[in-house]
Scaffold this motif. Structure first.
Motif, PDB file in Angstrom:
ATOM      1  N   LEU A   1      14.702 -20.953   5.285  1.00 25.20           N
ATOM      2  CA  LEU A   1      16.007 -21.736   4.839  1.00 25.20           C
ATOM      3  C   LEU A   1      16.828 -21.309   3.718  1.00 25.20           C
ATOM      4  O   LEU A   1      16.258 -20.309   3.009  1.00 25.20           O
ATOM      5  N   LYS A   2      18.027 -21.149   4.145  1.00 20.84           N
ATOM      6  CA  LYS A   2      19.256 -20.725   3.180  1.00 20.84           C
ATOM      7  C   LYS A   2      18.882 -20.860   1.670  1.00 20.84           C
ATOM      8  O   LYS A   2      18.789 -19.940   0.986  1.00 20.84           O
ATOM      9  N   GLU A   3      18.239 -22.179   1.100  1.00 20.28           N
ATOM     10  CA  GLU A   3      18.383 -22.046  -0.001  1.00 20.28           C
ATOM     11  C   GLU A   3      17.068 -21.519  -0.814  1.00 20.28           C
ATOM     12  O   GLU A   3      16.763 -21.489  -1.947  1.00 20.28           O
ATOM     13  N   TYR A   4      16.193 -21.152   0.274  1.00 17.41           N
ATOM     14  CA  TYR A   4      15.083 -20.272  -0.313  1.00 17.41           C
ATOM     15  C   TYR A   4      15.139 -18.775  -0.058  1.00 17.41           C
ATOM     16  O   TYR A   4      14.266 -17.890  -0.384  1.00 17.41           O
ATOM     17  N   GLN A   5      16.298 -18.387   0.671  1.00 18.83           N
ATOM     18  CA  GLN A   5      16.446 -16.970   0.968  1.00 18.83           C
ATOM     19  C   GLN A   5      16.701 -16.132  -0.696  1.00 18.83           C
ATOM     20  O   GLN A   5      17.202 -16.796  -1.476  1.00 18.83           O
ATOM     21  N   GLY A   6      16.390 -14.942  -0.553  1.00 19.89           N
ATOM     22  CA  GLY A   6      16.445 -14.189  -1.938  1.00 19.89           C
ATOM     23  C   GLY A   6      15.327 -14.271  -2.673  1.00 19.89           C
ATOM     24  O   GLY A   6      15.414 -13.892  -3.867  1.00 19.89           O
ATOM     25  N   LYS A   7      14.273 -14.781  -2.510  1.00 19.15           N
ATOM     26  CA  LYS A   7      13.232 -15.320  -3.227  1.00 19.15           C
ATOM     27  C   LYS A   7      11.769 -14.435  -2.816  1.00 19.15           C
ATOM     28  O   LYS A   7      10.797 -14.950  -3.538  1.00 19.15           O
ATOM     29  N   GLY A   8      12.002 -13.747  -1.852  1.00 13.93           N
ATOM     30  CA  GLY A   8      10.666 -12.899  -1.580  1.00 13.93           C
ATOM     31  C   GLY A   8       9.981 -13.661  -0.514  1.00 13.93           C
ATOM     32  O   GLY A   8       8.796 -13.062  -0.034  1.00 13.93           O
ATOM     33  N   PHE A   9      10.341 -14.840   0.153  1.00 14.42           N
ATOM     34  CA  PHE A   9       9.603 -15.352   1.034  1.00 14.42           C
ATOM     35  C   PHE A   9       9.522 -14.567   2.478  1.00 14.42           C
ATOM     36  O   PHE A   9       8.653 -14.565   3.076  1.00 14.42           O
ATOM     37  N   ALA A  10      10.853 -13.766   2.643  1.00 13.18           N
ATOM     38  CA  ALA A  10      10.904 -13.286   3.875  1.00 13.18           C
ATOM     39  C   ALA A  10       9.876 -12.104   3.813  1.00 13.18           C
ATOM     40  O   ALA A  10       9.207 -11.691   4.810  1.00 13.18           O
ATOM     41  N   SER A  11       9.939 -11.329   2.690  1.00  9.43           N
ATOM     42  CA  SER A  11       8.979 -10.294   2.464  1.00  9.43           C
ATOM     43  C   SER A  11       7.568 -10.469   2.850  1.00  9.43           C
ATOM     44  O   SER A  11       6.638  -9.740   3.348  1.00  9.43           O
ATOM     45  N   LYS A  12       7.232 -11.696   2.167  1.00 10.38           N
ATOM     46  CA  LYS A  12       5.873 -12.132   2.169  1.00 10.38           C
ATOM     47  C   LYS A  12       5.445 -12.452   3.829  1.00 10.38           C
ATOM     48  O   LYS A  12       4.433 -12.205   4.136  1.00 10.38           O
ATOM     49  N   LEU A  13       6.230 -12.999   4.332  1.00 11.59           N
ATOM     50  CA  LEU A  13       6.024 -13.604   5.703  1.00 11.59           C
ATOM     51  C   LEU A  13       5.983 -12.334   6.518  1.00 11.59           C
ATOM     52  O   LEU A  13       4.983 -12.122   7.574  1.00 11.59           O
ATOM     53  N   LEU A  14       6.912 -11.264   6.501  1.00 14.34           N
ATOM     54  CA  LEU A  14       6.880 -10.120   7.084  1.00 14.34           C
ATOM     55  C   LEU A  14       5.581  -9.300   6.907  1.00 14.34           C
ATOM     56  O   LEU A  14       5.055  -9.105   7.903  1.00 14.34           O
ATOM     57  N   SER A  15       5.385  -9.297   5.898  1.00 16.21           N
ATOM     58  CA  SER A  15       4.062  -8.440   5.260  1.00 16.21           C
ATOM     59  C   SER A  15       2.808  -8.973   6.199  1.00 16.21           C
ATOM     60  O   SER A  15       1.976  -8.389   6.575  1.00 16.21           O
ATOM     61  N   PHE A  16       2.657 -10.444   5.827  1.00 17.90           N
ATOM     62  CA  PHE A  16       1.488 -11.213   6.507  1.00 17.90           C
ATOM     63  C   PHE A  16       1.565 -11.029   7.868  1.00 17.90           C
ATOM     64  O   PHE A  16       0.355 -10.774   8.539  1.00 17.90           O
ATOM     65  N   SER A  17       2.495 -11.153   8.655  1.00 17.26           N
ATOM     66  CA  SER A  17       2.513 -11.170  10.078  1.00 17.26           C
ATOM     67  C   SER A  17       2.258  -9.814  10.688  1.00 17.26           C
ATOM     68  O   SER A  17       1.314  -9.408  11.489  1.00 17.26           O
ATOM     69  N   ILE A  18       2.812  -8.638  10.111  1.00 18.22           N
ATOM     70  CA  ILE A  18       2.729  -7.285  10.250  1.00 18.22           C
ATOM     71  C   ILE A  18       0.971  -6.940  10.019  1.00 18.22           C
ATOM     72  O   ILE A  18       0.442  -6.506  10.977  1.00 18.22           O
ATOM     73  N   GLU A  19       0.091  -7.593   9.054  1.00 18.05           N
ATOM     74  CA  GLU A  19      -0.941  -7.152   8.793  1.00 18.05           C
ATOM     75  C   GLU A  19      -1.875  -8.034   9.856  1.00 18.05           C
ATOM     76  O   GLU A  19      -2.788  -7.450  10.428  1.00 18.05           O
ATOM     77  N   LYS A  20      -1.571  -9.041  10.069  1.00 14.04           N
ATOM     78  CA  LYS A  20      -2.182  -9.932  11.180  1.00 14.04           C
ATOM     79  C   LYS A  20      -2.089  -9.235  12.483  1.00 14.04           C
ATOM     80  O   LYS A  20      -3.153  -9.511  13.308  1.00 14.04           O
ATOM     81  N   LEU A  21      -0.943  -8.773  12.844  1.00 11.69           N
ATOM     82  CA  LEU A  21      -0.739  -8.011  14.260  1.00 11.69           C
ATOM     83  C   LEU A  21      -0.771  -6.520  14.098  1.00 11.69           C
ATOM     84  O   LEU A  21       0.186  -5.794  14.713  1.00 11.69           O
ATOM     85  N   LYS A  22      -1.552  -5.971  13.374  1.00 14.54           N
ATOM     86  CA  LYS A  22      -1.497  -4.495  13.305  1.00 14.54           C
ATOM     87  C   LYS A  22      -2.115  -3.767  14.283  1.00 14.54           C
ATOM     88  O   LYS A  22      -2.064  -2.448  14.328  1.00 14.54           O
ATOM     89  N   ASP A  23      -2.696  -4.350  15.254  1.00 18.20           N
ATOM     90  CA  ASP A  23      -3.154  -3.577  16.498  1.00 18.20           C
ATOM     91  C   ASP A  23      -2.254  -2.800  17.297  1.00 18.20           C
ATOM     92  O   ASP A  23      -2.801  -2.121  18.119  1.00 18.20           O
ATOM     93  N   LYS A  24      -1.113  -3.342  16.979  1.00 20.05           N
ATOM     94  CA  LYS A  24       0.041  -2.859  18.108  1.00 20.05           C
ATOM     95  C   LYS A  24       1.394  -2.307  17.326  1.00 20.05           C
ATOM     96  O   LYS A  24       1.422  -2.646  16.097  1.00 20.05           O
ATOM     97  N   SER A  25       2.281  -1.770  17.845  1.00 14.57           N
ATOM     98  CA  SER A  25       3.473  -1.290  17.249  1.00 14.57           C
ATOM     99  C   SER A  25       4.441  -2.569  17.312  1.00 14.57           C
ATOM    100  O   SER A  25       4.103  -3.517  17.938  1.00 14.57           O
ATOM    101  N   HIS A  26       5.531  -2.554  16.446  1.00 14.16           N
ATOM    102  CA  HIS A  26       6.275  -3.593  16.511  1.00 14.16           C
ATOM    103  C   HIS A  26       7.680  -3.307  16.680  1.00 14.16           C
ATOM    104  O   HIS A  26       8.394  -2.149  16.711  1.00 14.16           O
ATOM    105  N   GLN A  27       8.624  -4.429  17.323  1.00 18.08           N
ATOM    106  CA  GLN A  27       9.971  -4.086  17.722  1.00 18.08           C
ATOM    107  C   GLN A  27      10.832  -5.315  17.435  1.00 18.08           C
ATOM    108  O   GLN A  27      10.212  -6.359  17.500  1.00 18.08           O
ATOM    109  N   LEU A  28      12.085  -5.043  17.376  1.00 16.90           N
ATOM    110  CA  LEU A  28      12.930  -6.355  16.930  1.00 16.90           C
ATOM    111  C   LEU A  28      14.352  -5.951  17.306  1.00 16.90           C
ATOM    112  O   LEU A  28      14.758  -4.681  17.472  1.00 16.90           O
TER     113      LEU A  28
END
Length: 138
Positions: A72-99
């Motif tokens: 959500l726009k009002e929460y951007q720039g506060k580190g939530f995107a980094s935390k979410l991306l880091s968490f998800s990459i760690e959970k899905l670490k058995d394969k490569s990632h693409q976007l």
């Protein structure tokens, strides 16, 4: 806190989708989000008892594709995107990632590069009147 989204989270995630991607041709419908919550991997970010962001990963044979990522726009720039991306990459670490990402979305590109994604290919007119990048993290 970051958790896997469930069917009960559909309305909250749809509100985020509408808020962040309201004018985007790739914006997901409620029915589409419901399908993805049931069939794919959706992580949500909760802050002060409110769902403020999510990411949707599609599992492919040899990689995971980040299909949608929104805070959500009002929460951007506060580190939530980094935390979410880091968490998800760690959970899905058995394969490569693409976007795919718009070339004009400099903040997102910097975030993805911070986590090891590299620009792999230019996608001509992938978005409405705009090129995108295919990015990969091996």
């Amino acid at each position: 806190m970051i958790q896997i989204a469930r069917k009960k989270d559909l309305n909250d995630i749809f509100i985020i989708e509408q808020n962040v991607f309201k004018d985007d041709i790739f914006s997901l419908s409620k029915a589409c989000l419901n399908y993805h919550i049931n069939k794919n991997i959706v992580f949500k970010v909760i802050y002060e008892n409110k769902t403020i962001g999510y990411c949707l990963w599609l599992k492919r044979k040899s990689y995971y594709r980040l299909y949608s990522f929104a805070i959500l726009k009002e929460y951007q720039g506060k580190g939530f995107a980094s935390k979410l991306l880091s968490f998800s990459i760690e959970k899905l670490k058995d394969k490569s990632h693409q976007l795919e990402v718009k070339q004009s979305n400099k903040k997102a590109i910097l975030l993805y590069e911070k986590f090891g994604f590299k620009k792999y290919k230019i996608l001509e007119n992938y978005y409405k009147k705009e090129n995108g990048y295919l990015m990969r993290r091996v």
